[in-house]
Motif scaffolding. Sequence first.
Motif, PDB file in Angstrom:
ATOM      1  N   SER A  27      55.212  28.752  91.856  1.00  0.00           N
ATOM      2  CA  SER A  27      56.408  29.582  91.995  1.00  0.00           C
ATOM      3  C   SER A  27      57.696  28.771  92.126  1.00  0.00           C
ATOM      4  O   SER A  27      58.788  29.315  92.005  1.00  0.00           O
ATOM      5  CB  SER A  27      56.274  30.492  93.215  1.00  0.00           C
ATOM      6  OG  SER A  27      56.230  29.728  94.408  1.00  0.00           O
ATOM      7  N   GLY A  28      57.558  27.473  92.390  1.00  0.00           N
ATOM      8  CA  GLY A  28      58.747  26.650  92.603  1.00  0.00           C
ATOM      9  C   GLY A  28      59.201  26.619  94.048  1.00  0.00           C
ATOM     10  O   GLY A  28      60.241  26.029  94.358  1.00  0.00           O
ATOM     11  N   PHE A  29      58.423  27.229  94.932  1.00  0.00           N
ATOM     12  CA  PHE A  29      58.769  27.255  96.358  1.00  0.00           C
ATOM     13  C   PHE A  29      57.844  26.325  97.139  1.00  0.00           C
ATOM     14  O   PHE A  29      57.252  26.719  98.148  1.00  0.00           O
ATOM     15  CB  PHE A  29      58.680  28.678  96.899  1.00  0.00           C
ATOM     16  CG  PHE A  29      59.735  29.608  96.367  1.00  0.00           C
ATOM     17  CD1 PHE A  29      61.026  29.588  96.868  1.00  0.00           C
ATOM     18  CD2 PHE A  29      59.436  30.485  95.333  1.00  0.00           C
ATOM     19  CE1 PHE A  29      62.002  30.437  96.367  1.00  0.00           C
ATOM     20  CE2 PHE A  29      60.403  31.333  94.823  1.00  0.00           C
ATOM     21  CZ  PHE A  29      61.691  31.310  95.335  1.00  0.00           C
ATOM     22  N   ILE A  30      57.726  25.092  96.677  1.00  0.00           N
ATOM     23  CA  ILE A  30      56.830  24.144  97.323  1.00  0.00           C
ATOM     24  C   ILE A  30      57.355  23.722  98.694  1.00  0.00           C
ATOM     25  O   ILE A  30      56.568  23.497  99.621  1.00  0.00           O
ATOM     26  CB  ILE A  30      56.622  22.900  96.420  1.00  0.00           C
ATOM     27  CG1 ILE A  30      55.459  22.050  96.942  1.00  0.00           C
ATOM     28  CG2 ILE A  30      57.900  22.077  96.320  1.00  0.00           C
ATOM     29  CD1 ILE A  30      54.111  22.664  96.726  1.00  0.00           C
ATOM     30  N   ALA A  31      58.679  23.642  98.860  1.00  0.00           N
ATOM     31  CA  ALA A  31      59.255  23.228 100.148  1.00  0.00           C
ATOM     32  C   ALA A  31      58.924  24.219 101.267  1.00  0.00           C
ATOM     33  O   ALA A  31      58.437  23.818 102.330  1.00  0.00           O
ATOM     34  CB  ALA A  31      60.765  23.027 100.023  1.00  0.00           C
ATOM     35  N   PRO A  32      59.172  25.532 101.072  1.00  0.00           N
ATOM     36  CA  PRO A  32      58.782  26.486 102.117  1.00  0.00           C
ATOM     37  C   PRO A  32      57.282  26.452 102.398  1.00  0.00           C
ATOM     38  O   PRO A  32      56.862  26.643 103.543  1.00  0.00           O
ATOM     39  CB  PRO A  32      59.199  27.835 101.527  1.00  0.00           C
ATOM     40  CG  PRO A  32      60.280  27.515 100.563  1.00  0.00           C
ATOM     41  CD  PRO A  32      59.907  26.193  99.978  1.00  0.00           C
ATOM     42  N   ALA A  33      56.481  26.198 101.360  1.00  0.00           N
ATOM     43  CA  ALA A  33      55.033  26.131 101.549  1.00  0.00           C
ATOM     44  C   ALA A  33      54.669  25.002 102.506  1.00  0.00           C
ATOM     45  O   ALA A  33      53.838  25.177 103.409  1.00  0.00           O
ATOM     46  CB  ALA A  33      54.336  25.931 100.209  1.00  0.00           C
ATOM     47  N   VAL A  34      55.299  23.844 102.346  1.00  0.00           N
ATOM     48  CA  VAL A  34      55.010  22.700 103.215  1.00  0.00           C
ATOM     49  C   VAL A  34      55.458  22.982 104.648  1.00  0.00           C
ATOM     50  O   VAL A  34      54.770  22.615 105.610  1.00  0.00           O
ATOM     51  CB  VAL A  34      55.696  21.422 102.682  1.00  0.00           C
ATOM     52  CG1 VAL A  34      55.542  20.273 103.675  1.00  0.00           C
ATOM     53  CG2 VAL A  34      55.109  21.028 101.334  1.00  0.00           C
ATOM     54  N   ILE A  35      56.602  23.642 104.797  1.00  0.00           N
ATOM     55  CA  ILE A  35      57.090  23.984 106.144  1.00  0.00           C
ATOM     56  C   ILE A  35      56.096  24.911 106.849  1.00  0.00           C
ATOM     57  O   ILE A  35      55.754  24.718 108.026  1.00  0.00           O
ATOM     58  CB  ILE A  35      58.475  24.650 106.065  1.00  0.00           C
ATOM     59  CG1 ILE A  35      59.518  23.662 105.543  1.00  0.00           C
ATOM     60  CG2 ILE A  35      58.896  25.175 107.445  1.00  0.00           C
ATOM     61  CD1 ILE A  35      60.870  24.286 105.253  1.00  0.00           C
ATOM     62  N   ILE A  36      55.622  25.920 106.130  1.00  0.00           N
ATOM     63  CA  ILE A  36      54.650  26.858 106.712  1.00  0.00           C
ATOM     64  C   ILE A  36      53.367  26.130 107.086  1.00  0.00           C
ATOM     65  O   ILE A  36      52.789  26.364 108.152  1.00  0.00           O
ATOM     66  CB  ILE A  36      54.350  28.003 105.720  1.00  0.00           C
ATOM     67  CG1 ILE A  36      55.602  28.853 105.510  1.00  0.00           C
ATOM     68  CG2 ILE A  36      53.212  28.879 106.236  1.00  0.00           C
ATOM     69  CD1 ILE A  36      55.467  29.885 104.401  1.00  0.00           C
ATOM     70  N   ILE A  37      52.916  25.224 106.219  1.00  0.00           N
ATOM     71  CA  ILE A  37      51.701  24.456 106.497  1.00  0.00           C
ATOM     72  C   ILE A  37      51.886  23.596 107.739  1.00  0.00           C
ATOM     73  O   ILE A  37      51.003  23.513 108.593  1.00  0.00           O
ATOM     74  CB  ILE A  37      51.334  23.584 105.283  1.00  0.00           C
ATOM     75  CG1 ILE A  37      50.872  24.468 104.122  1.00  0.00           C
ATOM     76  CG2 ILE A  37      50.241  22.573 105.639  1.00  0.00           C
ATOM     77  CD1 ILE A  37      50.764  23.743 102.795  1.00  0.00           C
ATOM     78  N   ALA A  38      53.050  22.939 107.859  1.00  0.00           N
ATOM     79  CA  ALA A  38      53.320  22.078 109.012  1.00  0.00           C
ATOM     80  C   ALA A  38      53.243  22.859 110.317  1.00  0.00           C
ATOM     81  O   ALA A  38      52.700  22.374 111.322  1.00  0.00           O
ATOM     82  CB  ALA A  38      54.693  21.426 108.865  1.00  0.00           C
ATOM     83  N   VAL A  39      53.778  24.069 110.309  1.00  0.00           N
ATOM     84  CA  VAL A  39      53.785  24.892 111.527  1.00  0.00           C
ATOM     85  C   VAL A  39      52.401  25.489 111.792  1.00  0.00           C
ATOM     86  O   VAL A  39      51.846  25.368 112.894  1.00  0.00           O
ATOM     87  CB  VAL A  39      54.840  26.016 111.411  1.00  0.00           C
ATOM     88  CG1 VAL A  39      54.731  26.965 112.605  1.00  0.00           C
ATOM     89  CG2 VAL A  39      56.239  25.430 111.316  1.00  0.00           C
ATOM     90  N   CYS A  40      51.822  26.116 110.777  1.00  0.00           N
ATOM     91  CA  CYS A  40      50.604  26.905 110.982  1.00  0.00           C
ATOM     92  C   CYS A  40      49.355  26.061 111.216  1.00  0.00           C
ATOM     93  O   CYS A  40      48.482  26.454 111.995  1.00  0.00           O
ATOM     94  CB  CYS A  40      50.394  27.845 109.796  1.00  0.00           C
ATOM     95  SG  CYS A  40      51.622  29.162 109.709  1.00  0.00           S
ATOM     96  N   THR A  41      49.242  24.899 110.562  1.00  0.00           N
ATOM     97  CA  THR A  41      48.057  24.071 110.797  1.00  0.00           C
ATOM     98  C   THR A  41      48.018  23.573 112.238  1.00  0.00           C
ATOM     99  O   THR A  41      46.951  23.531 112.861  1.00  0.00           O
ATOM    100  CB  THR A  41      48.016  22.870 109.836  1.00  0.00           C
ATOM    101  OG1 THR A  41      49.259  22.155 109.906  1.00  0.00           O
ATOM    102  CG2 THR A  41      47.740  23.304 108.417  1.00  0.00           C
ATOM    103  N   ASN A  42      49.179  23.206 112.771  1.00  0.00           N
ATOM    104  CA  ASN A  42      49.214  22.728 114.153  1.00  0.00           C
ATOM    105  C   ASN A  42      48.988  23.854 115.146  1.00  0.00           C
ATOM    106  O   ASN A  42      48.310  23.665 116.169  1.00  0.00           O
ATOM    107  CB  ASN A  42      50.548  22.024 114.423  1.00  0.00           C
ATOM    108  CG  ASN A  42      50.616  20.643 113.795  1.00  0.00           C
ATOM    109  OD1 ASN A  42      50.034  19.692 114.307  1.00  0.00           O
ATOM    110  ND2 ASN A  42      51.313  20.524 112.680  1.00  0.00           N
ATOM    111  N   LEU A  43      49.517  25.036 114.858  1.00  0.00           N
ATOM    112  CA  LEU A  43      49.258  26.185 115.724  1.00  0.00           C
ATOM    113  C   LEU A  43      47.780  26.566 115.688  1.00  0.00           C
ATOM    114  O   LEU A  43      47.190  26.926 116.707  1.00  0.00           O
ATOM    115  CB  LEU A  43      50.113  27.381 115.288  1.00  0.00           C
ATOM    116  CG  LEU A  43      51.610  27.301 115.599  1.00  0.00           C
ATOM    117  CD1 LEU A  43      52.321  28.533 115.042  1.00  0.00           C
ATOM    118  CD2 LEU A  43      51.850  27.189 117.100  1.00  0.00           C
ATOM    119  N   SER A  44      47.181  26.480 114.506  1.00  0.00           N
ATOM    120  CA  SER A  44      45.762  26.799 114.369  1.00  0.00           C
ATOM    121  C   SER A  44      44.896  25.796 115.129  1.00  0.00           C
ATOM    122  O   SER A  44      43.901  26.164 115.761  1.00  0.00           O
ATOM    123  CB  SER A  44      45.372  26.811 112.884  1.00  0.00           C
ATOM    124  OG  SER A  44      44.038  27.234 112.714  1.00  0.00           O
ATOM    125  N   ALA A  45      45.277  24.517 115.068  1.00  0.00           N
ATOM    126  CA  ALA A  45      44.554  23.494 115.831  1.00  0.00           C
ATOM    127  C   ALA A  45      44.656  23.777 117.324  1.00  0.00           C
ATOM    128  O   ALA A  45      43.668  23.652 118.068  1.00  0.00           O
ATOM    129  CB  ALA A  45      45.116  22.109 115.512  1.00  0.00           C
TER     130      ALA A  45
END
Length: 214
Positions: free
Chosen positions: A184-202
């Motif tokens: 989609s071209g929205f790779i930056a927001p995807a990385v931000i969400i991953i940074a937040v959610c993976t740590n919250l999930s851990a």
Amino acid sequence: MNITALRPKFIGCLEPIADIFIKLRFTPNMVSCTSLIFGLACAYLFFCREFALGAVLLLISAILDLVDGTVARKTGRESKFGAVFDWIVDKYVDSLVLLGVGMSGIAIISSYLPLAPGQEVYADLFVVALAIIGSLMNTFIKPVTYAEVGFEKREDGKIDDPLERVGFFGRPETILLLILGGLSGFIAPAVIIIAVCTNLSAFQRIIYLYLHLK
């Protein structure tokens, strides 16, 4: 609840692909290595800012990651090394793909912050580092728990444990976001969400372990 809980359904749909690899006489570890190759190619394309094409290769890598276990089960080649090697491949792919985004030089979070000249790169790499750390820690918790608690029951070659269903954001969600973000071209927001959610999930898994093991 997470996408991992739907893994059996995905694997069932991919059995025809597994049959192709079996006919080609691929071993399960060969399929895992092929998954790694596509993941490395994706990381390089992300680094070159070819996010759409990289996302396609990442999708292929993710599919092969599911296929290797089916090949092992159907050919009777399930092994403990194969299960460990599968984990190793997964983490190499996750880390290098995210690093590829970080090294591409695109603005991830720096465009949203009032930063002094020269600080943009550090801000973006910090977010990527958080995403990589969250991805690794979210998985690292599991083998540590196996070693300390002693989960040994296996299902389709993999250890079956409660942590598989704990944590709202795991590897499947990470890969899916990177694929969608790349296409989609929205790779930056995807990385931000991953940074937040993976740590919250851990953190969610840590709380679960605290409540059940204290």
